[in-house]
Design a protein around this motif. Structure first.
Motif, PDB file in Angstrom:
ATOM      1  N   ALA A 166       0.944  -1.006  -0.069  1.00  0.00           N
ATOM      2  CA  ALA A 166       0.026  -0.092  -0.141  1.00  0.00           C
ATOM      3  C   ALA A 166       0.937   1.395  -0.010  1.00  0.00           C
ATOM      4  O   ALA A 166       0.561   2.347  -0.773  1.00  0.00           O
ATOM      5  N   LEU A 167       1.990   1.270   0.707  1.00  0.00           N
ATOM      6  CA  LEU A 167       3.031   2.496   0.918  1.00  0.00           C
ATOM      7  C   LEU A 167       3.516   2.462  -0.627  1.00  0.00           C
ATOM      8  O   LEU A 167       3.813   3.659  -1.016  1.00  0.00           O
ATOM      9  N   ARG A 168       3.806   1.521  -1.296  1.00  0.00           N
ATOM     10  CA  ARG A 168       4.624   1.494  -2.524  1.00  0.00           C
ATOM     11  C   ARG A 168       3.460   2.233  -3.616  1.00  0.00           C
ATOM     12  O   ARG A 168       4.044   3.089  -4.348  1.00  0.00           O
ATOM     13  N   GLY A 169       2.348   1.726  -3.387  1.00  0.00           N
ATOM     14  CA  GLY A 169       1.467   2.256  -4.347  1.00  0.00           C
ATOM     15  C   GLY A 169       1.167   3.802  -4.152  1.00  0.00           C
ATOM     16  O   GLY A 169       1.271   4.519  -5.088  1.00  0.00           O
ATOM     17  N   ILE A 170       1.042   4.207  -3.046  1.00  0.00           N
ATOM     18  CA  ILE A 170       1.018   5.800  -2.826  1.00  0.00           C
ATOM     19  C   ILE A 170       2.289   6.484  -3.335  1.00  0.00           C
ATOM     20  O   ILE A 170       2.496   7.628  -3.847  1.00  0.00           O
ATOM     21  N   ALA A 171       3.418   5.922  -2.827  1.00  0.00           N
ATOM     22  CA  ALA A 171       4.695   6.448  -3.372  1.00  0.00           C
ATOM     23  C   ALA A 171       4.699   6.625  -4.805  1.00  0.00           C
ATOM     24  O   ALA A 171       5.391   7.631  -5.187  1.00  0.00           O
ATOM     25  N   ALA A 173      10.794   5.562 -14.205  1.00  0.00           N
ATOM     26  CA  ALA A 173      10.719   4.295 -13.502  1.00  0.00           C
ATOM     27  C   ALA A 173      12.090   4.190 -12.348  1.00  0.00           C
ATOM     28  O   ALA A 173      11.856   3.637 -11.381  1.00  0.00           O
ATOM     29  N   ASP A 174      13.085   4.829 -12.921  1.00  0.00           N
ATOM     30  CA  ASP A 174      14.221   4.826 -12.101  1.00  0.00           C
ATOM     31  C   ASP A 174      13.987   5.623 -10.693  1.00  0.00           C
ATOM     32  O   ASP A 174      14.426   5.292  -9.695  1.00  0.00           O
ATOM     33  N   ILE A 175      13.220   6.813 -10.789  1.00  0.00           N
ATOM     34  CA  ILE A 175      13.033   7.466  -9.638  1.00  0.00           C
ATOM     35  C   ILE A 175      12.024   6.629  -8.539  1.00  0.00           C
ATOM     36  O   ILE A 175      12.261   6.652  -7.247  1.00  0.00           O
ATOM     37  N   GLU A 176      11.010   5.935  -9.113  1.00  0.00           N
ATOM     38  CA  GLU A 176      10.175   5.225  -8.561  1.00  0.00           C
ATOM     39  C   GLU A 176      11.101   3.907  -7.676  1.00  0.00           C
ATOM     40  O   GLU A 176      10.762   3.650  -6.541  1.00  0.00           O
ATOM     41  N   ALA A 177      12.043   3.240  -8.601  1.00  0.00           N
ATOM     42  CA  ALA A 177      12.929   2.426  -7.999  1.00  0.00           C
ATOM     43  C   ALA A 177      13.715   3.122  -6.898  1.00  0.00           C
ATOM     44  O   ALA A 177      13.796   2.283  -5.708  1.00  0.00           O
ATOM     45  N   VAL A 178      14.286   3.907  -6.883  1.00  0.00           N
ATOM     46  CA  VAL A 178      14.871   4.618  -5.815  1.00  0.00           C
ATOM     47  C   VAL A 178      14.167   4.894  -4.536  1.00  0.00           C
ATOM     48  O   VAL A 178      14.521   4.448  -3.470  1.00  0.00           O
ATOM     49  N   VAL A 179      13.082   5.279  -4.808  1.00  0.00           N
ATOM     50  CA  VAL A 179      11.924   5.700  -3.749  1.00  0.00           C
ATOM     51  C   VAL A 179      11.554   4.492  -2.970  1.00  0.00           C
ATOM     52  O   VAL A 179      11.869   4.381  -2.034  1.00  0.00           O
ATOM     53  N   GLU A 180      11.250   3.363  -3.781  1.00  0.00           N
ATOM     54  CA  GLU A 180      10.831   2.164  -3.254  1.00  0.00           C
ATOM     55  C   GLU A 180      11.857   1.367  -2.592  1.00  0.00           C
ATOM     56  O   GLU A 180      11.628   0.895  -1.452  1.00  0.00           O
ATOM     57  N   ALA A 181      13.273   1.504  -2.810  1.00  0.00           N
ATOM     58  CA  ALA A 181      14.451   1.045  -2.197  1.00  0.00           C
ATOM     59  C   ALA A 181      14.386   1.593  -0.744  1.00  0.00           C
ATOM     60  O   ALA A 181      14.682   0.781   0.128  1.00  0.00           O
ATOM     61  N   HIS A 182      14.196   2.751  -0.590  1.00  0.00           N
ATOM     62  CA  HIS A 182      14.132   3.592   0.707  1.00  0.00           C
ATOM     63  C   HIS A 182      12.960   3.098   1.552  1.00  0.00           C
ATOM     64  O   HIS A 182      13.055   2.789   2.800  1.00  0.00           O
ATOM     65  N   LEU A 183      11.703   2.500   0.781  1.00  0.00           N
ATOM     66  CA  LEU A 183      10.762   1.926   1.976  1.00  0.00           C
ATOM     67  C   LEU A 183      11.211   0.504   2.466  1.00  0.00           C
ATOM     68  O   LEU A 183      10.620   0.320   3.342  1.00  0.00           O
ATOM     69  N   GLU A 184      12.299   0.068   1.926  1.00  0.00           N
ATOM     70  CA  GLU A 184      12.594  -1.094   2.588  1.00  0.00           C
ATOM     71  C   GLU A 184      13.329  -0.806   3.662  1.00  0.00           C
ATOM     72  O   GLU A 184      13.596  -1.884   4.624  1.00  0.00           O
ATOM     73  N   GLY A 185      13.545   0.120   4.151  1.00  0.00           N
ATOM     74  CA  GLY A 185      14.161   0.481   5.366  1.00  0.00           C
ATOM     75  C   GLY A 185      13.293   0.526   6.513  1.00  0.00           C
ATOM     76  O   GLY A 185      13.875   0.640   7.667  1.00  0.00           O
ATOM     77  N   TYR A 186      12.153   0.474   6.376  1.00  0.00           N
ATOM     78  CA  TYR A 186      11.000   0.392   7.395  1.00  0.00           C
ATOM     79  C   TYR A 186      11.038  -0.975   7.852  1.00  0.00           C
ATOM     80  O   TYR A 186      10.253  -1.735   7.434  1.00  0.00           O
ATOM     81  N   THR A 187      11.526  -1.285   9.030  1.00  0.00           N
ATOM     82  CA  THR A 187      11.626  -2.355   9.721  1.00  0.00           C
ATOM     83  C   THR A 187      11.154  -2.466  11.085  1.00  0.00           C
ATOM     84  O   THR A 187      11.390  -1.272  11.612  1.00  0.00           O
ATOM     85  N   PRO A 188      10.758  -3.509  11.799  1.00  0.00           N
ATOM     86  CA  PRO A 188      10.359  -3.294  13.148  1.00  0.00           C
ATOM     87  C   PRO A 188      11.386  -2.717  13.947  1.00  0.00           C
ATOM     88  O   PRO A 188      12.753  -3.228  13.720  1.00  0.00           O
ATOM     89  N   ARG A 189      11.103  -1.876  14.830  1.00  0.00           N
ATOM     90  CA  ARG A 189      12.209  -1.275  15.708  1.00  0.00           C
ATOM     91  C   ARG A 189      11.803  -1.495  17.232  1.00  0.00           C
ATOM     92  O   ARG A 189      10.495  -1.496  17.492  1.00  0.00           O
ATOM     93  N   ARG A 190      12.593  -1.584  18.155  1.00  0.00           N
ATOM     94  CA  ARG A 190      12.526  -1.982  19.604  1.00  0.00           C
ATOM     95  C   ARG A 190      12.025  -0.502  20.307  1.00  0.00           C
ATOM     96  O   ARG A 190      12.753   0.359  19.836  1.00  0.00           O
TER      97      ARG A 190
END
Length: 208
Positions: free
Chosen positions: A87-92, A191-208
């Motif tokens: 869902a976040l990828r779609g909005i981005a 397409a490259d811009i989308e790929a760069v932005v989506e790569a940043h989304l992968e950094g959202y991981t569970p935090r303590r």
């Protein structure tokens, strides 16, 4: 004809308010730019201030529509992290296309920037009817991915950073195009811009 005139007045108002500022923009100049009778401003909006607020509502509504967030307040947050990430990828992706590709957004930019610098009644409309909705939806999804609350300070900052990254493709469009040797963003670059932005989304991981 009446609705078409109203739309032309709003479009002319957005452009002139952005270029010249509210005080320097006259109703006569707006009417001339819209190819309309000056009395049509009073008919549709009451006065210049009414047109200015209508212009802000127009921008807010168009942003919600383009980002697929017209009914965002009625949506729940996906239970699974993967569904939330998608869902976040779609909005981005929609944000990239809206801010990097659509010419109309460039016409909104100056007026929106003026309201950011000196927030007034129009800014409150933009915040309530667009910016706040986008921020809330993104924060809810980022919170699901990081395991934090949507109103957590870190989530708010992550949301603001994500929006800033994407909006910068609009604000700093010309320097980037020149650096890439382009006159406009082509399909491959988008397409490259989308790929760069989506790569940043992968950094959202569970935090303590």
């Amino acid at each position: 004809m009446s609705e078409a005139t109203r739309e032309k007045l709003i479009d002319a108002g957005i452009r002139l308010f952005g270029e010249q500022g509210y005080e320097a923009t006259t109703t006569r100049r707006i009417a001339e730019a819209a190819g309309a009778n000056i009395g049509s401003i009073a008919y549709h909006f009451g006065n210049k201030h009414g047109l200015y607020l209508a212009a802000a509502r127009h921008i807010a509504g168009e942003l919600r529509q383009r980002l697929g967030l017209a009914d965002a307040t009625d949506r729940g947050v996906p239970e699974s992290r993967e569904a939330a990430r998608e869902a976040l990828r779609g909005i981005a992706r929609r944000m990239v296309r809206t801010f990097a590709e659509e010419d109309e957004c460039r016409h909104w930019l100056l007026m929106v920037v003026r309201e950011q610098v000196r927030p007034g009644e129009a800014f409150e409309i933009l915040q309530a009817e667009a910016f706040g909705i986008v921020q809330a939806r993104l924060a809810a999804l980022i919170a699901r991915l990081t395991g934090q609350a949507a109103d957590d300070r870190r989530v708010i900052l992550e949301t603001h950073t994500l929006v800033g990254q994407i909006v910068f493709f609009l604000i700093a469009r010309e320097p980037l195009l020149r650096r890439l040797g382009l006159r406009a963003f082509d399909a491959a670059t988008l397409a490259d811009i989308e790929a760069v932005v989506e790569a940043h989304l992968e950094g959202y991981t569970p935090r303590r």
